[in-house]
Structure formats: structure tokens, C-alpha cells
Design a protein around this motif. Sequence first.
Motif, PDB file in Angstrom:
ATOM      1  N   ALA A 136       0.818  -1.217   0.000  1.00 24.95           N
ATOM      2  CA  ALA A 136       0.000   0.000   0.000  1.00 24.95           C
ATOM      3  C   ALA A 136       0.850   1.263   0.000  1.00 24.95           C
ATOM      4  O   ALA A 136       0.505   2.263  -0.633  1.00 24.95           O
ATOM      5  N   ASP A 137       1.983   1.254   0.731  1.00 29.71           N
ATOM      6  CA  ASP A 137       2.819   2.461   0.835  1.00 29.71           C
ATOM      7  C   ASP A 137       3.999   2.448  -0.130  1.00 29.71           C
ATOM      8  O   ASP A 137       4.936   3.236   0.041  1.00 29.71           O
ATOM      9  N   LEU A 138       3.970   1.562  -1.137  1.00 27.05           N
ATOM     10  CA  LEU A 138       5.042   1.539  -2.132  1.00 27.05           C
ATOM     11  C   LEU A 138       4.841   2.692  -3.110  1.00 27.05           C
ATOM     12  O   LEU A 138       3.848   2.730  -3.846  1.00 27.05           O
ATOM     13  N   GLU A 139       5.750   3.635  -3.125  1.00 25.38           N
ATOM     14  CA  GLU A 139       5.646   4.795  -4.002  1.00 25.38           C
ATOM     15  C   GLU A 139       6.340   4.512  -5.329  1.00 25.38           C
ATOM     16  O   GLU A 139       7.507   4.121  -5.351  1.00 25.38           O
ATOM     17  N   LEU A 140       5.619   4.724  -6.408  1.00 22.33           N
ATOM     18  CA  LEU A 140       6.158   4.515  -7.745  1.00 22.33           C
ATOM     19  C   LEU A 140       6.506   5.867  -8.360  1.00 22.33           C
ATOM     20  O   LEU A 140       5.755   6.836  -8.190  1.00 22.33           O
ATOM     21  N   PRO A 141       7.632   5.944  -9.064  1.00 23.20           N
ATOM     22  CA  PRO A 141       7.978   7.202  -9.736  1.00 23.20           C
ATOM     23  C   PRO A 141       6.951   7.554 -10.805  1.00 23.20           C
ATOM     24  O   PRO A 141       6.131   6.727 -11.222  1.00 23.20           O
ATOM     25  N   THR A 142       6.996   8.773 -11.244  1.00 21.73           N
ATOM     26  CA  THR A 142       6.089   9.223 -12.305  1.00 21.73           C
ATOM     27  C   THR A 142       6.358   8.432 -13.585  1.00 21.73           C
ATOM     28  O   THR A 142       7.503   8.264 -14.007  1.00 21.73           O
ATOM     29  N   GLY A 143       5.280   7.936 -14.181  1.00 20.73           N
ATOM     30  CA  GLY A 143       5.406   7.156 -15.404  1.00 20.73           C
ATOM     31  C   GLY A 143       5.476   5.659 -15.176  1.00 20.73           C
ATOM     32  O   GLY A 143       5.643   4.900 -16.133  1.00 20.73           O
ATOM     33  N   TYR A 144       5.357   5.216 -13.909  1.00 21.03           N
ATOM     34  CA  TYR A 144       5.402   3.793 -13.585  1.00 21.03           C
ATOM     35  C   TYR A 144       4.053   3.380 -13.010  1.00 21.03           C
ATOM     36  O   TYR A 144       3.467   4.090 -12.181  1.00 21.03           O
ATOM     37  N   VAL A 145       3.554   2.210 -13.457  1.00 19.32           N
ATOM     38  CA  VAL A 145       2.219   1.725 -13.080  1.00 19.32           C
ATOM     39  C   VAL A 145       2.335   0.284 -12.625  1.00 19.32           C
ATOM     40  O   VAL A 145       3.015  -0.532 -13.260  1.00 19.32           O
TER      41      VAL A 145
END
Length: 544
Positions: free
Chosen positions: A499-508
Motif C-alpha cells: 500500500a505504501d510503495l511509491e512509484l515514480p512518475t510514469g510507472y504503473v
Amino acid sequence: AWAALGGALLAMAVVWLFLGDLRRSLIIGSVIPMAILVTFVIMAASGLSLNLMTLGGLALGIGLLVDNTIVMMENIGRHQQQVGKGTPAQRALRAASEVFSPIVAATATNLAAILPFLFIGGLVGLLFRELVLTLSAAVLASLVVAVTLVPAWGARSGQGAGREALADRPLHALQRWHARLLDAVLRHPAWTLLPFLLALALALWALDHQRRSFLPATDEGRVWVNLTADPGTPLEDTDATIRRIERLLEEDPRVAHVFSTIGGFVFGRTEYRSGNRASISVELRPAADGLYHTAEWSHRLRARIRELGLAGYRVRVRPARLRGVRTGRGNDDLSIRIQGPDLDMLARLGDAVVQRLEGLPGLRNLQHSYEARQMQLAIVPIQARIAELGLDPARIADSIRAALDGVVAGDLLQDDRSVPIRVRLTRRDRSPEQLATLVVAMDENGHPITLGSVARITLQPEPAQIVRDQQQRIVDISASIAAGTDREALQRAIDQRLADLELPTGYVRYDGGSLATLRAGQRTGLWLALLALFLVFVVMAVQY
């Protein structure tokens, strides 16, 4: 075929047990081959062939084939005992007219309950479409035979006053008990409603807490052992480690056959070479009870391999999946995919997801697609040095390409065939030290310029393969799911940890396994079950 024959014989035995009349039992038993013949005609008209699923539909329909016939024959037998009320043919006709409507209604409700499941698509539809069609054809054939041939045969069966059936006494006792119970229920109707509501609530609770899976677990007695060494591990060391595991397997009496692939793997017609990868295919012998118990054996093998202390090697043991059946886009039970442009970032995200999911109950062989790396040669030109010497970068690239890929120097004629002769460096001469001495140009004074003086040459680990989904780069985090694990509960635990895994912009991040297929199938199945229930009520309303 043998299952269908055994089912037919058992059905005839049960009919004789309850009727006690050999002649009527034979009439009911003869309906089975006649109905099967009619089923074959319907199957041929529908373009169905005899295969595993259609034979399974026939085996399931054997019991349904005699239902309509039993009702028809029992009513004809009751009328045949009423001597003096017309000829046997008239009594049979009157009996058939009485039960014609209920038989048609019962057949229609059966068809209404199963035909909606033909609308299921995907893998489930592929597996069960022909089974549902064959079962429907068998039910329809039983109706045709029951309302045509059975009355004609029943008119000639005599008065039916045969000896007492073996099951008559228990049935009479059951009827008396049922009459007493029915009398009590009718005097207190509320007593019926309360147990019904409790049973309905218990059924809904059990349905909500039932363990869910897309397909039942299969146990074919085959196990895969996959080994991945650190990048740069020589092929000889990988081979020595595999031999240690092979000796471990040879000591196990349950192991029947072992086949090892070292230095890469083969997928379909494609061959991947990598000195730090190997795999072992293990085929087991059945245990004393005739079963393989592959999951338990794999768990024990993991523990024995850990005792070997293989430093620098990752060994994963998993039971083989059902060949040719894939319930998701991944290669294992669980598949979590992250899409993005940069391979290094995808690899780091894959490491992060694996680290968060480690130790989660029910997960085995957790890995991601970029763990397997191989050493690749990297030649980075020194632009300032090339400009200082006044060299052409294109010519340097041509020299490197000729050394590594080779140059065709001529042709060799052999057996009327022309074989090109390619001259290039041997693999032994392709090390960074040897390539540094490669002459790529001459300076103004005629002195040779080596590749090492104009470029940095290194060996660095790179992904063994680039995984794509719909032409986009992804990292695939996969794992095996232990037998008996609730997929929905496991998915909730995975979502909580990520739930708290942050993905960089452009990653899904998205699901690439069978969970989406399972949820979609459950929704479709629920709607089709409601549709089947509605159609059953419609048929009953129209009939009555």
C-alpha cells in the motif's frame, strides 16, 4: 467410455433395486443407449466431436437420462395395475398424458439452469462449452425417448405386479416418517421458515468464506528445480553445483527421472544462453497410496538443498503446472507487474516488492524477472581522446564490429553447397584485456592506435532478457502459491504490504496473474447463476 458404461450399469442396478421388476428395469436400462444415440445425432448436428469434454458430459448425463423414463414408467406401471379401465395401450396413453407436462417442465428447468453458462468466455468457456452442450443434448434426448418409446414399451410390460422390491420396506418406513413430519410442519408453518432462514444465512456465510481458486490443484508428479548463480559465475561452477543437487536427488527413492539443462534454458524454439543459469526437471514415482504428494516432496527438497549451503546461488523448487493451461499472463501462480521506461528503476522496484512480500504465508519461490543477470561487454568511447587524435568514430565502430561479428573472407564449397568463411576473434580473445590491444586505426606517424587508448572496456551485469507486455517494458514479480491458500485473502495481504510503495512518475503497477481472471469469472458466474435462476422461475411460471 468405461466411466459411462459403469454409470449405466449402476443406474440399471439402482432402478431394479427400487422397482423390483426385471422387465421394467430392462426397459428403463434400454433407454440409456437409445438416448445416447439421439445425443450423438444432436452432437453431430451441432458440430461436436468425441473428446474428453464431450465424453465427460455424457458420463455426467447418464444419471439424467433415466430420470424422465423412471417417472414415465412408474406412472404407467401404476395405471397398468388398474385392470378393467381400458386396454393396456389405453392405460399407457392415459398415464403418459398425465406426466407429460411435468416431464417437459423438469427438462426445461434443467436446460434453463445450465444453458446460460455457455455465455462464459475465456479459458472457462473453452473448457466447458462442449461439456455443457453435450449435457444439454443428453437431457433433451432423454425427453424425446421418454415421451415416445417408453410409453410404447410400457404398454407391453404387463400389469407390473412383480415381486416386492428390495428397497420397498425401507422406503415404506421412510414414507411413514415423512408423513408424520409433514403433518407436524403443516400444523406449525413458522417452524419451517426459521430453519430455512438459518440455513440460508449459513449458506451465504459459507459462500463468502469459501476458499477461492481458478482451477483445482493438479498433481502430476513433476517438479522444476531452477538455479540462478551470481552474474559472472563460470559455467563449470554452475555445472558442479547442479551435480551436487543431482546426487541429492539420486539418493531419493521417490525420484524416477532427472533431466538437467545447464548454461541457460530453452523456451519453445528459442534458446537462451547464460552460464549462471540451470534447471532440473524431476519426475516422481507415486507414493504408497498411489498419489504423488508433489507439494510436500518439494517442501522437503527445499530444506535438503538449504542444508547444502550453496553460497552465491538461488535455488527455487516448484511443482510443475498443468502444461498448456495458463490462467494469467505470468509464468507462475502470482504475477505482479510494474510498467516503466527504465530497466534499472524497474529492477530496483522489483527488489523492493520482493523484499516487502518475503515471509508472506502461502508464497513460494518469490522472484522478479530482472534477478537473472549476465555479464555483457560494455565499450564506452572516450570522446575527447577520439577528437584529439582526429579519428572517425564510425571507422572505430566498424573495426569493433568486424572483430566481434567477423568478416566474410570467402566461400567453402562442400557437397555442392557454398559455406561462407567468417573470420573473427575467438571467445577467448574477447576479454576486456585482449580487446584493449585491438588495433582500430593508425596515427599520423603510422603507429597503431589500440581500442584501449580511445575507449573504456568493462564487463558489467545486465538483465538476461527484457520483459515486455503490450510492447512496454515491465518487471514481472512472480511467485508460486502453496496448495490450500485462499487467493482472495492472500491478495488482501499483498495489497496491504504494497500500500505504501511509491512509484515514480510514469510507472504503473497492475496484476498480471490469474487473480483478475478469477474475479472476472466470479462476477460472470454470479450473473449467470442469477440468470439461470430467473429462467427456471420463468419456465415454472409459464408451465403452471
